[in-house]
Design an enzyme around this catalytic site. Structure first.
Site, PDB file in Angstrom:
ATOM      1  N   ASP A 166      -3.823 -10.417  -1.790  1.00  0.00           N
ATOM      2  CA  ASP A 166      -4.344  -9.808  -0.569  1.00  0.00           C
ATOM      3  C   ASP A 166      -5.791  -9.390  -0.785  1.00  0.00           C
ATOM      4  O   ASP A 166      -6.173  -9.003  -1.883  1.00  0.00           O
ATOM      5  CB  ASP A 166      -3.488  -8.587  -0.237  1.00  0.00           C
ATOM      6  N   HIS A 215       0.801  -1.228   0.000  1.00  0.00           N
ATOM      7  CA  HIS A 215       0.000   0.000   0.000  1.00  0.00           C
ATOM      8  C   HIS A 215       0.837   1.283   0.000  1.00  0.00           C
ATOM      9  O   HIS A 215       0.281   2.374  -0.184  1.00  0.00           O
ATOM     10  CB  HIS A 215      -0.932   0.040   1.216  1.00  0.00           C
ATOM     11  N   ASP A 261      -5.802 -12.478   4.031  1.00  0.00           N
ATOM     12  CA  ASP A 261      -6.917 -11.878   4.763  1.00  0.00           C
ATOM     13  C   ASP A 261      -8.254 -12.008   4.040  1.00  0.00           C
ATOM     14  O   ASP A 261      -9.225 -11.353   4.404  1.00  0.00           O
ATOM     15  CB  ASP A 261      -6.630 -10.409   5.081  1.00  0.00           C
ATOM     16  N   HIS A 268      -7.146  -6.805   0.195  1.00  0.00           N
ATOM     17  CA  HIS A 268      -7.154  -5.367  -0.075  1.00  0.00           C
ATOM     18  C   HIS A 268      -6.389  -5.093  -1.376  1.00  0.00           C
ATOM     19  O   HIS A 268      -5.315  -5.653  -1.594  1.00  0.00           O
ATOM     20  CB  HIS A 268      -6.500  -4.596   1.072  1.00  0.00           C
TER      21      HIS A 268
END
Length: 404
Positions: free
Chosen positions: A183, A147, A272, A185
């Site tokens: 991921d 990120h 996740d 995200h």
């Protein structure tokens, strides 16, 4: 094009995570290094990790130079100031501007700069080991800070180690890099680092940004300028389950690899998207963490002469999910004999009874798993399954329109 070379399993290396353990915000922060300790402990108790498979990190000085090439100077200066034991008022005042507010997701901490450089050093070491031919595959679980942006921190990520490793591969080896992000995200930082770069293809499968941080990663994000077409986002609906997730992932990565023909695959393995994870809404089981590495391994052998670098990432059920998921990744990268039992036994077979043996204790009351995979018979099926599956298919069809 070459097939799986099982005799070279020993040419998979593990990047020592010791230096990266300093990347620690505070004891209550979800991004906690206990995840690394638990995964390594599980692999050792399974007899699947030995010290002779470990290699050291890349040069700190050279890594810092690469970080300064990809991140903005004023941002790095602020990170360094906030890394002091007692930062000055001027640096603290600027912290929020650079995504490092003390009360935010990515709070500054003493030694932050050095720890973040150490994470990047591990990922560059993995990339260099594979691209130089010293190894076929390399795993750096402390990496995957996807990120971070050139000018700011975001989502627990200070410096973007994946972008640093890819930049290194481009400059030293002129390699075409397929980056695959699993991921939950969106891998936004890596995407935007290379959004106009035609020699780096970024692919991210994640929960839709309509409902989840960072609010991006939609099918219309396809790259720009000469990089148009080298970006693919597979956006999944909340409460997606295994079958739909794996169907979309398999189609997307196969089409991307076949079209792009990379020299090397770099993958990020945030875990996740599991139903137990507290920071997302996807309802997958451990099965996807057995199957996704298998798919990537096959693609690396077919399209990239076996060259594969894997990084860690998110995953916030530290005890029940992350150790199993990351251990399954390492087992797949090694064609480990234990996989035959996992694939044939009920619920993947039993975890080692001696695990875990680390000094830390779980902070939750749920029992620890005793099998490699999950017993789905005890799970309540998701409502709207058919509707969610059709929506995911429609989003994938839109995303793949620009891929040859």
């Amino acid at each position: 094009m070459k097939g799986r070379r099982t005799s070279l399993a020993s040419r998979t290396v593990w990047i020592n995570n010791n230096a990266s353990e300093r990347y620690r915000f505070h004891d209550d922060h979800p991004f906690h290094p206990v995840r690394l300790e638990l995964a390594e402990d599980l692999l050792r108790k399974s007899g699947a990790l030995q010290d002779d498979r470990m290699i050291a990190q890349f040069s700190y000085a050279e890594t810092e130079r690469i970080i300064r090439e990809i991140h903005r100077a004023d941002y790095i200066d602020t990170v360094e100031q906030l890394s002091k034991e007692h930062p000055g008022f001027a640096a603290i005042r600027e912290a929020d501007r650079y995504g490092l507010d003390a009360d935010g997701d990515t709070p500054y901490f003493p030694g932050m700069h050095e720890a973040a450089v150490a994470v990047a050093a591990g990922s560059i070491a993995a990339a260099d080991a594979v691209m130089s031919g010293r190894a076929d595959r390399a795993l750096h679980l402390a990496g995957g800070l996807h990120h971070a942006f050139p000018d700011r921190a975001s989502g627990f990520c200070v410096y973007n180690d994946a972008a640093a490793a890819i930049s290194y591969l481009r400059k030293k080896y002129n390699a075409r890099v397929l980056y695959i992000d699993t991921d939950v995200h969106h891998g936004d930082g890596v995407q935007w680092f290379f959004y106009t770069e035609p020699e780096v293809f970024t692919l991210s499968i994640h929960e839709t940004g309509k409902f989840l941080f960072p609010g991006s990663g939609f099918p219309h994000e396809r790259g720009d300028s000469s990089g148009y077409g080298a970006c693919l986002n597979v956006s999944m609906e909340p409460y997606t389950e295994d079958e739909s997730w794996l169907e979309c992932f398999g189609q997307a990565v196969e089409q991307a690899a076949r079209t792009f023909r990379p020299d090397i695959i770099v993958s990020q393995h945030g875990c996740d998207a599991h139903a137990f994870d507290p920071l997302a809404h996807i309802h997958c089981s451990m099965r996807i963490y057995r199957e996704m590495p298998k798919i990537i391994h096959r693609l690396a052998d077919r399209y990239a002469n076996g060259k594969w670098v894997a990084l860690g990432g998110g995953g916030y059920d530290h005890w029940r999910v992350v150790p199993r998921a990351w251990s399954l990744l390492w087992l797949e990268m090694n064609d480990h004999p234990l996989l035959a039992n996992i694939d044939s036994e009920l619920h993947g077979g039993q975890l080692p009874k001696a695990w875990p043996t680390i000094s830390a204790k779980p902070t939750h009351s749920e029992p620890l798993p005793i099998t490699w995979l999950d017993d789905l018979n005890s799970w309540t099926p998701m409502p709207r399954r058919a509707e969610i599956t059709e929506k995911n298919k429609a989003n994938l069809e839109i995303a793949l329109q620009h891929i040859g």
